[in-house]
Design an enzyme around this catalytic site. Structure first.
Site, mmCIF file in Angstrom:
data_model
loop_
_atom_site.group_PDB
_atom_site.id
_atom_site.type_symbol
_atom_site.label_atom_id
_atom_site.label_comp_id
_atom_site.label_asym_id
_atom_site.label_seq_id
_atom_site.Cartn_x
_atom_site.Cartn_y
_atom_site.Cartn_z
ATOM 1 N N LYS A 107 0.859 -1.197 0.000
ATOM 2 C CA LYS A 107 0.000 0.000 0.000
ATOM 3 C C LYS A 107 0.881 1.228 0.000
ATOM 4 C CE LYS A 107 -4.450 0.945 0.164
ATOM 5 N NZ LYS A 107 -5.587 0.147 -0.320
ATOM 6 N N GLY A 219 -20.389 6.932 2.645
ATOM 7 C CA GLY A 219 -19.525 7.217 1.495
ATOM 8 C C GLY A 219 -20.320 7.160 0.205
ATOM 9 N N GLY A 221 -18.222 7.327 -2.874
ATOM 10 C CA GLY A 221 -17.105 7.332 -3.825
ATOM 11 C C GLY A 221 -17.236 6.150 -4.761
ATOM 12 N N ASN A 222 -16.098 5.710 -5.279
ATOM 13 C CA ASN A 222 -16.100 4.615 -6.250
ATOM 14 C C ASN A 222 -16.778 3.359 -5.699
ATOM 15 O OD1 ASN A 222 -14.175 2.024 -7.022
ATOM 16 N ND2 ASN A 222 -14.964 3.158 -8.768
#
Ligand code: NAD
Length: 428
Positions: A107, A219, A221-222
């Site tokens: 990451k 959320g 988002g994607n």
């Protein structure tokens, strides 16, 4: 674990230790796997549009690459810390192992706020990141992908910089690229769809008809958007969605008890997943406090924003109606609420299984780049569904057979696979 004392890496190690104890894991394997193999800390000087130079702090952590090259996203966030990146890299190792793809865990992150940077500044930051990491990244070493506040364009700038440095074409160096530039069809949908493939199967196991369920999501988002899209396509009703509003520096929840029209909501959000307040109200949504998503009377909760969003401070706000908790984000639940989830009998789909659709599709992207032949979207999604459904049932069945908590069952499968790889390689 109170919100202010939360440390994602301590949380990741606590989860690992719990299962390592149960497995009676060899002490050397345990020592190896409870920390990253390699950590890079570096700075990226970026010429800003106003002529000044700003220096950004950045990280890349390769937790384990015994099953294949390290794999994991690069996150842009103003509150990024190396401990969060270390935790996320460790969770990536378990994620690639639980869905059984030949990759390890890594990451990266940059402490920055892309919402306050021009596109040209973001491009220079991406290229600077790759200049620092180009010798320690590559298709057979470590392969990044998008994560929070990074997207296909960021990935392409990084790939281009890598190719300039190494003098060649290396589409396998990064995934999540734009379609037509080595990207895979279906990658945009993959993580959110994977969440819902797991949810669909779990509702079958629980004997619940998805079309009679309601959900609340943190959320937009994607991940959250595509989870919401597929869930509503399968007949579910999303009644609340929360998101961060960067202008007001706080989050809001948008609620519509008749069901939010996801297609329409998607047209009024920006590229960072912030929903336009006025337009949401015009769509029939009520604007509530940011944490109201958690206390909705729904069957399914889907945290799909950031880590540590459900913790000892707020667990009691969860409605008794909630039956399934889908951890779409990485580490959205702190370890001290695991006993409370068990006590309440909430069915958990643990994060590194639930959101593994993204990395699975990234793996498909690498395969397609290697063969230089790209599949149709239907083919990608069919393969993705198969992989996710197989992994989900393996975890569910083990949990049933050995009377394990779902998170522990997922860890048992993943840790055993990685332990076997390090043993076969003769590392321990
Ligand atoms: P994103 O940047 O596209 O969206 C994040 C969303 O969370 C935005 O809508 C933002 O407004 C919202 N948000 C941020 N802080 C919030 C808060 N305090 N309250 C409410 N909403 C808040 O990110 P994403 O790619 O959708 O990733 C979401 C999570 O899923 C992260 O934990 C990420 O690591 C994980 N994940 C992402 C992928 C992927 O393929 N994108 C894959 C696996 C896991």
């Amino acid at each position: 674990m109170k919100k202010d004392s939360y440390n994602a890496f301590v949380a990741a190690q606590t989860q690992f230790d719990n299962v390592a104890d149960k497995l009676n894991l060899d002490p050397a394997i345990r020592e190896l796997l409870r920390q990253p193999s390699r950590e890079f800390h570096f700075t990226i000087p970026v010429k800003m549009d106003d002529g000044t130079t700003k220096v950004f702090k950045a990280y890349r952590v390769q937790h384990n690459d015994s099953r294949g090259p390290a794999k994991g996203g690069i996150r842009f966030h103003p509150d990024e810390t190396v401990d969060t990146i270390k935790a996320l890299s460790m969770w990536m190792t378990w994620k690639t192992a639980v869905v059984d793809i030949p990759l390890g865990g890594g990451k990266g992150g940059v402490v920055c706020d892309p919402r306050e940077m021009s596109l040209a500044e973001q491009e220079r930051l991406c290229r600077g990141y790759m200049r620092q990491m180009a010798r320690n990244m590559g298709p057979v070493q470590d392969v990044p992908a998008p994560d929070v506040m990074t997207n296909a364009q960021h990935m392409l700038w990084m790939m281009d910089e890598y190719e300039v440095i190494h003098g060649g074409r290396y589409p396998g160096v990064i995934t999540g690229k734009p379609v037509g530039m080595g990207g895979s069809l279906g990658r945009t949908e993959a993580t959110g769809y994977g969440v819902i493939y797991c949810l669909r199967e779990s509702l079958k196991n629980l004997g619940i008809d998805i079309s009679k369920t309601t959900a609340s999501i943190q959320g937009f988002g994607n991940v959250a958007e595509y989870a919401a899209r597929l869930y509503t396509e399968l007949g579910g009703k999303v009644v609340a969605i929360s998101c961060w509003d960067n202008k007001d520096k706080k989050s809001y929840t948008y609620q519509n008890l008749d069901g939010i029209e996801i297609d329409k909501l998607a047209t009024i959000k920006d590229s960072f997943g912030t929903i336009d307040q006025e337009k949401a109200i015009a769509l029939g949504c009520k604007k509530l406090d940011g944490d109201a998503w958690l206390s909705q009377d729904v069957d399914i909760l889907i945290p799909a924003a950031l880590e540590n969003q459900i913790n000892a401070d707020n667990f009691d706000k969860i409605s008794p109606q909630v039956k399934v908790l889908c951890e779409a984000a990485n580490g959205p639940t702190s370890p001290d609420v695991d006993p409370l989830i068990k006590e309440r009998g909430i069915y958990l789909i643990p994060d590194f299984l639930c959101n593994a659709g993204g990395v699975t599709c990234s793996y498909f992207e690498q395969v397609q780049c290697n063969q230089n032949y790209f599949w149709s979207k239907e083919e990608v999604l069919e393969k993705l569904d198969f992989k996710m459904t197989t992994a989900y049932h393996a975890v569910h069945n083990l949990a049933q057979e050995d009377n394990l908590y779902m998170r522990d069952a997922a860890y048992v499968i993943a840790i055993k696979r990685v332990a076997e790889a390090v043993t076969l390689r003769g590392w321990v």
